[in-house]
Enzyme design. Structure first.
Site, PDB file in Angstrom:
ATOM      1  N   SER A  23       9.365  13.751   8.886  1.00 61.37           N
ATOM      2  CA  SER A  23       9.254  12.374   9.243  1.00 61.37           C
ATOM      3  C   SER A  23       9.651  11.384   8.368  1.00 61.37           C
ATOM      4  O   SER A  23      10.053  10.182   8.762  1.00 61.37           O
ATOM      5  CB  SER A  23       7.751  11.931   9.445  1.00 61.37           C
ATOM      6  OG  SER A  23       6.967  12.175   8.414  1.00 61.37           O
ATOM      7  N   GLU A  25      12.846   9.646   5.583  1.00 66.03           N
ATOM      8  CA  GLU A  25      14.145   9.366   5.817  1.00 66.03           C
ATOM      9  C   GLU A  25      15.177  10.430   5.716  1.00 66.03           C
ATOM     10  O   GLU A  25      16.023  10.595   6.569  1.00 66.03           O
ATOM     11  CB  GLU A  25      14.487   8.234   4.842  1.00 66.03           C
ATOM     12  CG  GLU A  25      13.705   6.939   5.344  1.00 66.03           C
ATOM     13  CD  GLU A  25      13.903   6.301   6.608  1.00 66.03           C
ATOM     14  OE1 GLU A  25      14.942   6.606   7.384  1.00 66.03           O
ATOM     15  OE2 GLU A  25      13.012   5.396   6.846  1.00 66.03           O
ATOM     16  N   ARG A  48       1.693  16.745   8.633  1.00 66.10           N
ATOM     17  CA  ARG A  48       0.178  16.307   8.793  1.00 66.10           C
ATOM     18  C   ARG A  48       0.077  15.797  10.299  1.00 66.10           C
ATOM     19  O   ARG A  48      -1.214  15.472  10.630  1.00 66.10           O
ATOM     20  CB  ARG A  48      -0.072  15.272   7.940  1.00 66.10           C
ATOM     21  CG  ARG A  48       0.603  13.863   7.863  1.00 66.10           C
ATOM     22  CD  ARG A  48       0.188  12.894   6.795  1.00 66.10           C
ATOM     23  NE  ARG A  48       0.909  11.862   6.691  1.00 66.10           N
ATOM     24  CZ  ARG A  48       0.746  10.713   7.585  1.00 66.10           C
ATOM     25  NH1 ARG A  48       0.029  10.564   8.332  1.00 66.10           N
ATOM     26  NH2 ARG A  48       1.551   9.744   7.144  1.00 66.10           N
ATOM     27  N   ARG A  49       1.133  15.569  10.967  1.00 66.25           N
ATOM     28  CA  ARG A  49       1.001  15.183  12.514  1.00 66.25           C
ATOM     29  C   ARG A  49       2.317  15.690  13.088  1.00 66.25           C
ATOM     30  O   ARG A  49       3.294  15.926  12.751  1.00 66.25           O
ATOM     31  CB  ARG A  49       1.143  13.630  12.279  1.00 66.25           C
ATOM     32  CG  ARG A  49       2.360  12.951  11.791  1.00 66.25           C
ATOM     33  CD  ARG A  49       2.227  11.373  11.872  1.00 66.25           C
ATOM     34  NE  ARG A  49       3.305  10.638  11.142  1.00 66.25           N
ATOM     35  CZ  ARG A  49       4.338  10.190  11.883  1.00 66.25           C
ATOM     36  NH1 ARG A  49       4.559  10.671  13.027  1.00 66.25           N
ATOM     37  NH2 ARG A  49       5.352   9.675  11.457  1.00 66.25           N
ATOM     38  N   TYR A 139       6.843   8.249 -11.999  1.00 62.11           N
ATOM     39  CA  TYR A 139       7.713   8.820 -11.111  1.00 62.11           C
ATOM     40  C   TYR A 139       8.499   9.725 -11.418  1.00 62.11           C
ATOM     41  O   TYR A 139       8.355  10.942 -11.025  1.00 62.11           O
ATOM     42  CB  TYR A 139       8.498   7.515 -10.433  1.00 62.11           C
ATOM     43  CG  TYR A 139       9.252   7.976  -9.280  1.00 62.11           C
ATOM     44  CD1 TYR A 139       8.542   8.056  -8.009  1.00 62.11           C
ATOM     45  CD2 TYR A 139      10.637   8.268  -9.269  1.00 62.11           C
ATOM     46  CE1 TYR A 139       9.230   8.552  -6.640  1.00 62.11           C
ATOM     47  CE2 TYR A 139      11.182   8.624  -8.224  1.00 62.11           C
ATOM     48  CZ  TYR A 139      10.632   8.942  -6.859  1.00 62.11           C
ATOM     49  OH  TYR A 139      11.452   9.185  -5.757  1.00 62.11           O
ATOM     50  N   LYS A 143       8.063  14.109 -10.921  1.00 56.59           N
ATOM     51  CA  LYS A 143       9.320  14.739 -10.173  1.00 56.59           C
ATOM     52  C   LYS A 143       9.685  15.862 -11.049  1.00 56.59           C
ATOM     53  O   LYS A 143       9.977  17.118 -10.663  1.00 56.59           O
ATOM     54  CB  LYS A 143      10.395  13.666 -10.103  1.00 56.59           C
ATOM     55  CG  LYS A 143      10.077  12.736  -8.948  1.00 56.59           C
ATOM     56  CD  LYS A 143       9.740  13.353  -7.458  1.00 56.59           C
ATOM     57  CE  LYS A 143       9.838  12.503  -6.344  1.00 56.59           C
ATOM     58  NZ  LYS A 143       9.624  13.050  -5.116  1.00 56.59           N
ATOM     59  N   ARG A 174      10.597   2.332  -1.867  1.00 57.89           N
ATOM     60  CA  ARG A 174      10.583   3.039  -3.230  1.00 57.89           C
ATOM     61  C   ARG A 174      10.746   1.971  -4.237  1.00 57.89           C
ATOM     62  O   ARG A 174      11.157   0.927  -4.118  1.00 57.89           O
ATOM     63  CB  ARG A 174      11.529   4.131  -3.012  1.00 57.89           C
ATOM     64  CG  ARG A 174      11.285   5.272  -2.064  1.00 57.89           C
ATOM     65  CD  ARG A 174      10.338   6.071  -2.666  1.00 57.89           C
ATOM     66  NE  ARG A 174      10.045   7.558  -1.573  1.00 57.89           N
ATOM     67  CZ  ARG A 174       9.507   7.724  -0.533  1.00 57.89           C
ATOM     68  NH1 ARG A 174       8.681   6.544  -0.062  1.00 57.89           N
ATOM     69  NH2 ARG A 174       9.417   8.827  -0.329  1.00 57.89           N
TER      70      ARG A 174
END
Length: 235
Positions: A23, A25, A48-49, A139, A143, A174
């Protein structure tokens, strides 16, 4: 490198794949490329969906809805895939520090563990330019840490992609990406591998790299390598 021939050969292998973060990008574009190229006999989205698609080309895409807080309960969703693509991620702004670490490290690592246990031989991780587990920047530290932790799982093949600023109209921001897109747009057309990269290049590079027989068990593709490979993978 004749990618068309490699695609034909790969299709004959009757392989299956899963995508985490379809879902998002990068995941959206990656899924579109996979569906259009018909490289896999089975495609499973793990998220999750449930996602909704209007195009009939997606009608055979399987979906597994999971609770990432209880991933062990969904181990079956990770069973029987040859290739895994992980584009899962959030932001500190959206999820807070703890939430960001939970998604970008804990969920990603646990998914990789279940994928390995389920028979996945090639795991692909979308990371970030500058990822480094010793970084003082949260961040990049997270990662880098998840990159290293997944490497310890010892997949037959492990590919890490470290793109720079993703050039896309992202639905959520972001760190620094919104400003970067405003100022790097013109610059990136002249120096596309310096500080940014079109999101389509990342998706195409992930697929093109899947087709190529890896020379190393663990491979890290930095921004320029991703861009160059994405150019070769363009239809």
């Amino acid at each position: 490198m004749d990618l068309n021939s490699l695609e034909e050969t790969y299709r004959g292998g009757n392989k299956s794949c899963f995508i985490l973060g379809a879902s998002g990008e990068t995941g959206k574009v990656l899924l579109k490329e996979i569906v259009e190229r018909k490289l896999f006999s089975r495609i499973t989205l793990i998220g999750r969906r449930q996602l909704t698609f209007e195009d009939k080309a997606y009608e055979n895409v399987a979906q597994e809805v999971v609770d990432f807080e209880k991933l062990d309960d969904h181990a079956a969703a990770f069973q029987g895939h040859d290739v895994g693509y992980c584009c899962l991620g959030t932001t500190k702004a959206k999820a807070g520090t703890e939430g960001f670490i939970r998604v970008d490290h804990d969920y990603v690592l646990k998914s990789a563990e279940l994928a390995k246990a389920g028979g996945c031989s090639h795991f692909n991780l979308e990371s970030s330019k500058g990822a480094d587990k010793t970084s003082s920047f949260l961040y990049l530290k997270v990662k880098g840490q998840v990159e290293a932790d997944i490497e310890q799982l010892d997949f037959e093949r492990y590919s890490v992609f470290r793109p720079a600023v993703l050039m896309v109209d992202r639905e959520e921001s972001r760190p620094a990406e919104w400003m970067a897109r405003k100022f790097l747009g013109a610059f990136s057309s002249v120096f596309p591998t310096a500080m940014s990269i079109p999101i389509g290049s990342v998706a195409r590079a992930m697929l093109a790299n899947t087709l190529i027989q890896g020379e190393k068990k663990v491979e890290i593709l930095e921004n320029k390598a991703i861009y160059d490979l994405g150019q070769k993978g363009e239809k």
